[in-house]
Each structure stands twice: as C-alpha cells, then as structure tokens.
Write a protein that holds these residues in place. Sequence first.
Motif, PDB file in Angstrom:
ATOM      1  N   VAL A 155       0.866  -1.176   0.000  1.00 56.05           N
ATOM      2  CA  VAL A 155       0.000   0.000   0.000  1.00 56.05           C
ATOM      3  C   VAL A 155       0.901   1.224   0.000  1.00 56.05           C
ATOM      4  CG1 VAL A 155      -1.689   1.357   1.302  1.00 56.05           C
ATOM      5  CG2 VAL A 155      -1.937  -1.130   1.170  1.00 56.05           C
ATOM      6  N   ALA A 156       0.583   2.217  -0.831  1.00 60.49           N
ATOM      7  CA  ALA A 156       1.398   3.426  -0.916  1.00 60.49           C
ATOM      8  C   ALA A 156       0.514   4.664  -0.851  1.00 60.49           C
ATOM      9  CB  ALA A 156       2.209   3.432  -2.208  1.00 60.49           C
ATOM     10  N   LEU A 157       1.093   5.759  -0.361  1.00 57.53           N
ATOM     11  CA  LEU A 157       0.412   7.044  -0.234  1.00 57.53           C
ATOM     12  C   LEU A 157       1.224   8.109  -0.955  1.00 57.53           C
ATOM     13  CD1 LEU A 157      -0.333   6.859   3.594  1.00 57.53           C
ATOM     14  CD2 LEU A 157      -2.058   6.687   1.791  1.00 57.53           C
ATOM     15  N   ALA A 158       0.562   8.999  -1.672  1.00 58.54           N
ATOM     16  CA  ALA A 158       1.241  10.083  -2.379  1.00 58.54           C
ATOM     17  C   ALA A 158       0.393  11.348  -2.321  1.00 58.54           C
ATOM     18  CB  ALA A 158       1.509   9.694  -3.830  1.00 58.54           C
ATOM     19  N   ARG A 159       1.086  12.480  -2.263  1.00 57.02           N
ATOM     20  CA  ARG A 159       0.396  13.774  -2.285  1.00 57.02           C
ATOM     21  C   ARG A 159       1.385  14.849  -2.713  1.00 57.02           C
ATOM     22  NH1 ARG A 159       0.091  17.906   1.141  1.00 57.02           N
ATOM     23  NH2 ARG A 159       1.097  16.741   2.824  1.00 57.02           N
ATOM     24  N   GLY A 160       0.879  15.820  -3.473  1.00 57.31           N
ATOM     25  CA  GLY A 160       1.724  16.935  -3.865  1.00 57.31           C
ATOM     26  C   GLY A 160       2.854  16.552  -4.798  1.00 57.31           C
ATOM     27  N   GLY A 161       2.647  15.537  -5.628  1.00 60.42           N
ATOM     28  CA  GLY A 161       3.667  15.139  -6.578  1.00 60.42           C
ATOM     29  C   GLY A 161       4.809  14.363  -5.971  1.00 60.42           C
ATOM     30  N   MET A 162       4.612  13.762  -4.796  1.00 62.93           N
ATOM     31  CA  MET A 162       5.677  12.982  -4.166  1.00 62.93           C
ATOM     32  C   MET A 162       5.100  11.787  -3.417  1.00 62.93           C
ATOM     33  SD  MET A 162       6.781  15.371  -0.916  1.00 62.93           S
ATOM     34  CE  MET A 162       7.695  14.074  -0.061  1.00 62.93           C
ATOM     35  N   SER A 213       1.343   0.148   8.034  1.00 61.03           N
ATOM     36  CA  SER A 213       2.756   0.464   7.869  1.00 61.03           C
ATOM     37  C   SER A 213       2.939   1.735   7.047  1.00 61.03           C
ATOM     38  CB  SER A 213       3.472  -0.710   7.190  1.00 61.03           C
ATOM     39  OG  SER A 213       4.815  -0.393   6.920  1.00 61.03           O
ATOM     40  N   ALA A 214       2.200   1.869   5.945  1.00 58.79           N
ATOM     41  CA  ALA A 214       2.321   3.057   5.096  1.00 58.79           C
ATOM     42  C   ALA A 214       1.926   4.313   5.855  1.00 58.79           C
ATOM     43  CB  ALA A 214       1.471   2.893   3.845  1.00 58.79           C
ATOM     44  N   VAL A 215       0.818   4.257   6.570  1.00 61.77           N
ATOM     45  CA  VAL A 215       0.347   5.428   7.320  1.00 61.77           C
ATOM     46  C   VAL A 215       1.327   5.788   8.434  1.00 61.77           C
ATOM     47  CG1 VAL A 215      -1.467   6.249   8.873  1.00 61.77           C
ATOM     48  CG2 VAL A 215      -2.076   5.072   6.741  1.00 61.77           C
ATOM     49  N   ASP A 237      -9.111   7.044   7.440  1.00 61.09           N
ATOM     50  CA  ASP A 237      -8.868   7.815   8.659  1.00 61.09           C
ATOM     51  C   ASP A 237      -7.612   8.673   8.545  1.00 61.09           C
ATOM     52  OD1 ASP A 237     -11.110   6.687   9.749  1.00 61.09           O
ATOM     53  OD2 ASP A 237     -10.044   5.270  11.040  1.00 61.09           O
ATOM     54  N   ALA A 238      -6.668   8.228   7.690  1.00 63.47           N
ATOM     55  CA  ALA A 238      -5.446   9.013   7.484  1.00 63.47           C
ATOM     56  C   ALA A 238      -5.704  10.254   6.644  1.00 63.47           C
ATOM     57  CB  ALA A 238      -4.374   8.157   6.817  1.00 63.47           C
ATOM     58  N   GLY A 239      -6.854  10.308   5.955  1.00 65.98           N
ATOM     59  CA  GLY A 239      -7.206  11.497   5.187  1.00 65.98           C
ATOM     60  C   GLY A 239      -7.148  11.330   3.694  1.00 65.98           C
ATOM     61  N   ALA A 240      -7.030  10.091   3.182  1.00 63.79           N
ATOM     62  CA  ALA A 240      -6.949   9.890   1.737  1.00 63.79           C
ATOM     63  C   ALA A 240      -8.216  10.385   1.051  1.00 63.79           C
ATOM     64  CB  ALA A 240      -6.720   8.422   1.420  1.00 63.79           C
ATOM     65  N   ARG A 241      -8.044  10.977  -0.128  1.00 67.17           N
ATOM     66  CA  ARG A 241      -9.210  11.468  -0.866  1.00 67.17           C
ATOM     67  C   ARG A 241      -9.509  10.645  -2.116  1.00 67.17           C
ATOM     68  NH1 ARG A 241      -8.449  16.092  -5.295  1.00 67.17           N
ATOM     69  NH2 ARG A 241      -6.220  15.966  -5.730  1.00 67.17           N
ATOM     70  N   CYS A 242      -8.553   9.814  -2.559  1.00 69.69           N
ATOM     71  CA  CYS A 242      -8.775   8.995  -3.744  1.00 69.69           C
ATOM     72  C   CYS A 242      -7.821   7.810  -3.704  1.00 69.69           C
ATOM     73  CB  CYS A 242      -8.578   9.797  -5.032  1.00 69.69           C
ATOM     74  SG  CYS A 242      -6.941  10.532  -5.219  1.00 69.69           S
ATOM     75  N   GLY A 243      -8.096   6.821  -4.547  1.00 65.28           N
ATOM     76  CA  GLY A 243      -7.253   5.643  -4.518  1.00 65.28           C
ATOM     77  C   GLY A 243      -7.398   4.786  -5.751  1.00 65.28           C
ATOM     78  N   ALA A 244      -6.569   3.746  -5.833  1.00 65.20           N
ATOM     79  CA  ALA A 244      -6.612   2.758  -6.914  1.00 65.20           C
ATOM     80  C   ALA A 244      -6.395   1.390  -6.285  1.00 65.20           C
ATOM     81  CB  ALA A 244      -5.538   3.039  -7.954  1.00 65.20           C
ATOM     82  N   VAL A 245      -7.359   0.481  -6.497  1.00 64.83           N
ATOM     83  CA  VAL A 245      -7.348  -0.835  -5.850  1.00 64.83           C
ATOM     84  C   VAL A 245      -7.823  -1.886  -6.845  1.00 64.83           C
ATOM     85  CG1 VAL A 245      -8.183  -2.179  -3.886  1.00 64.83           C
ATOM     86  CG2 VAL A 245      -8.017   0.305  -3.697  1.00 64.83           C
ATOM     87  N   PRO A 246      -7.227  -3.074  -6.859  1.00 62.13           N
ATOM     88  CA  PRO A 246      -7.733  -4.134  -7.732  1.00 62.13           C
ATOM     89  C   PRO A 246      -9.105  -4.639  -7.280  1.00 62.13           C
ATOM     90  CG  PRO A 246      -5.459  -4.570  -7.088  1.00 62.13           C
ATOM     91  CD  PRO A 246      -5.956  -3.456  -6.213  1.00 62.13           C
ATOM     92  N   ASP A 247      -9.925  -4.987  -8.259  1.00 60.02           N
ATOM     93  CA  ASP A 247     -11.161  -5.722  -8.003  1.00 60.02           C
ATOM     94  C   ASP A 247     -10.814  -7.147  -7.590  1.00 60.02           C
ATOM     95  OD1 ASP A 247     -13.564  -4.267  -8.373  1.00 60.02           O
ATOM     96  OD2 ASP A 247     -13.173  -4.150 -10.519  1.00 60.02           O
ATOM     97  N   GLY A 248     -11.828  -7.901  -7.187  1.00 55.42           N
ATOM     98  CA  GLY A 248     -11.627  -9.323  -7.006  1.00 55.42           C
ATOM     99  C   GLY A 248     -12.048  -9.889  -5.675  1.00 55.42           C
ATOM    100  N   SER A 249     -12.327  -9.044  -4.689  1.00 57.39           N
ATOM    101  CA  SER A 249     -12.749  -9.552  -3.388  1.00 57.39           C
ATOM    102  C   SER A 249     -14.207  -9.984  -3.431  1.00 57.39           C
ATOM    103  CB  SER A 249     -12.571  -8.461  -2.327  1.00 57.39           C
ATOM    104  OG  SER A 249     -13.236  -8.818  -1.137  1.00 57.39           O
TER     105      SER A 249
END
Length: 508
Positions: A409-416, A432-434, A466-478
């Motif tokens: 899992v990765a987090l990015a904001r502001g071009g970084m 761990s990412a948060v 809860d960390a404040g993410a506003r958008c994301g990308a996740v695989p389907d399949g669950s």
Amino acid sequence: MARLALISLHDTTGLVDDARRLIGAGFTLLASRESSSLIAAAGLPVIDLADYTALTEDFGFPPTLHPKLERALTARPADLAEPAIELAYINPYPADVGNDVGGRTILMLAVKGQRLAATSRADLHRVLACLETGGDLPALRRQLADAACFSVARHFAGLISPDAPFATSFGEAWLDLAEGENPYQRPAVAYRSSDPDPLALSRFRLLGSQPPCFTNAADADAILHHLCLLAEGFEKNTGTVPWLCIAAKHGNACGIGVSRHAPREAIDRALAGNPRAIWGGEVIVNFPIDGELAAALFASDEREVRLGSRHWMLDVVMAPAFTAEAAELLGRREFRKLLANPALAAARLPHGRRMLRPVRGGALGQPVADYVLELAACAGNARFDEAAVTDLLIAWSAAYSSNHGGNEVALARGGMLLAAGGGPSTVDAARSAVTRCAEQGHDATGAAFAADAFFPFTDAPQIVADAGARCGAVPDGSRNDDTVKAFFRERHIAVAWIPAAFRGFCRH
C-alpha cells in the motif's frame, strides 16, 4: 506413407519395450547400429541407419549424419517423396565419454524441422502418452524443442569451461561484480543475453572504475522497472511524461518526485520522502544530471538539520547522462556507481518478454509485469483532477513495484511519495504506510493511495480513510467488493478499480 521414428541411444535401457510401443503407435523404426541390433534381436522390425543412408564405407564409428537424413528431418513432409522422420529419439553419450556431435546435430535438425525431439526415455514416454490419449502434441513439441536446445547448449558450453553451462541459461558473462555487503557474495558475475533491449543493464555506461556489486545491480534493475512503469503510466494517462526521480533503498522506493516545472523539484520531492531510509540507496531519473542537480544528490543542508549529516551517501545514480562536473562531484564517493543510458529519457517497459527467477534446480518463468494503469478505463463514475492523477500514478507505481513484505500500500500527495508499506495482510500494509508517513512528518490529508491487492474487508480501507486519503486505486476481485466499494462511497473517496486480472505482486 510410413511414419519414421529415428532412434540412436547411448543408454539403451528399456529400448525393446519402447520399440514395441512405437510400433504399436504406427511408427516404422530407423535406428543406429547398436540400437538397431538390440531391436532386431528382439524380433522387431527395424531399418538400420547404414542401410537407410546406403553408406558402406567403414569410418571406424557408426556415422549418423547424412544429407538424406537431414532432408527427412527438416523438409516439409508434403515435399518429400519418401517418409519423413517425425520423431527423433536421441540419447547422446555424455561429455566424459566424448563429444557426440552427430547425435546432438540430429536433435537440432529435428528442432529445425519442427519434429518431435526426445532426449530421454521420459521424453519418449511423454510423446507416446500424448499420441495414445490424443493430447496437445504441438505444445509438447515446443516443450521438447526447448529441452533439446538447452541440453545441446549446455553440453557444448561445458566443453569450454566448468562455469559456462550456467552462463548458457542466462547469457554470456559480461561483468565481474564487486564484493557486496558480505564476503560470501564473491565471486559474483553479471550475464547478458542477446536481447536488443536498449535499457538492458549491460547497455548502461559505467562512469568510473568501480563495478557494481550484486546488490547494486539487482537494486538498479528493480528501480529501472519502477521508472519505466511510472513513465508509461504518465504517457498513457496524460499524454506526456514529466520529470521523474525515484529514490530507493534495496530497490524499494523510499521517495518519488514528479514535476512538470523543473528536474530539481523532482529530485527534492523524492529525497524528502524518507531521508533516513534513502541514505546509502539508489536514485534513478529520466533527465540528464548537471552540476547543480549533482550537488542536490550529493548533500543537503536540510538533511543535516533533520538527521545530523549533509550527505546522502547514494550508492547508485542512474540517469540518461552526466556532465563532467556532475560526474566529478558525485564520483568523490569512492564506491558510488554512476550508470548512464540515454534511453532513460524515454523509458519503456520490456513488453512481451518473460521474467525468469532462478530457483533451486531450475528457474521460474512468467510474462513480464507490464500492466500500466489506465484511469479512464478503471474510474467508472469517479473523477480525478490533474493533481489527483499525478498522485495516483505515483502511489500505484510504488505499490506495484515494491516488495516490503507483500500486499503493498502506498500514499502520495503533492507530486511525491509519502510512504509505502507491506506486510502479510493488507491491514499490516496500510498501517505500515500510514505510520511511515507520520514518522517522516508528512500529512496524508488529501493523499492518493494505491494497493497491489484487493481489500477483502473494510479494515484496511478504514486505515487509509482515517489518514485522510481522498482517492485511490485498488484491484477488483474480493468477494466483499460491494461492501468495500460502499464504504469508500460513504467516505466520499473516489476509487479507480483495477481489473482483477492485474493484481500486483510483480516482485514475486
């Protein structure tokens, strides 16, 4: 017209029983002197190879090569006035007995003619079973051809040197690698194939006399794949590729910087991701390094304030080119490796090729991980502005290129890149990412997140939300996709749902 099976064996174990099965499968047998004698002694019909070729001269050994034989093995059956040889069952004698040129040449002729080439009794039994059960003969033919080519290549390579058979599996020895972190890593060698890939590691120019060690080379290959993945992601989703910088440790991105304004901004953003982890790591960029940019990669006043040391101590820096000033400055660290390749300016994935991973007793192979996120095809009703697209591509490329323990899992904001994490579960990875994000003083409010595995429950989504993410990308399949998607809708988090066929785990 008769179907011919050519037999020439060093090890004749089980030959008579196998000959009976071949005759039962409709083959006429053609065999070299020793094999022919054993088959005939058992009362079975067989054509001696000497009679087939009409060779009467005594050469002191039973000759196997002849133009008639070559034609029967390589010409199209429809073009022959006589029976084609459809199966070559050749078990050459080993190198400690001698160099069996004839037997191995026949195998290669069979491969060339797209005949069945069996090099062992087990191979022959696979052919017979396939014929008897109506199996996939073309697929078996390809597998046997691979095995025959590998066997012949290893034999002749072994006549050159003891290490050559290993090299045959991966290419020719190209570079003796330096001692790595541990003395046991010597001797280490880099091999190169005949692949024309412009971004093959062997096509990078090493500035300086210190070769990379095994770890350097492995890490360089990992971040090279990451840069290509990110570059193609921007090309597909925005039409252009910005300045890109990936700062990594042991091949895992600790920082990613993207800028459409200046290369220096991309470097600063990448180095700010996790300054402590990047120490002693690797950097790759898609732009030339001049003196000013080299200075930014060499030391930082801000780093000294935060960590008590100005120097980044990077082990590997990869770029399309380095100016003389940049090479001199970065080369002041004795063991730093500078790798230049102009093709990095237009970095592309090696589409359509295979990944090999050596394992005990062989290797694993699969198509290269070349899926590129296409937000327009995954977004559904979600809408992403320009900044969100940039951050989603950063987070997605980090999740799909990292190996922090699985389920990245990765987090990015502001071009970084703010942080990336992995673990035995998506919950561990998200936590761990948060946690890493907070430890580096980054604010995840408004961040994009990405995962390389589906979210089976809403526990990991709860963490990134809860960390404040506003958008994301996740695989389907669950099996719980409906519940997970409803959770994100309730939290007003726009998500691009990656097709289930393109889950990550690419570093496995």
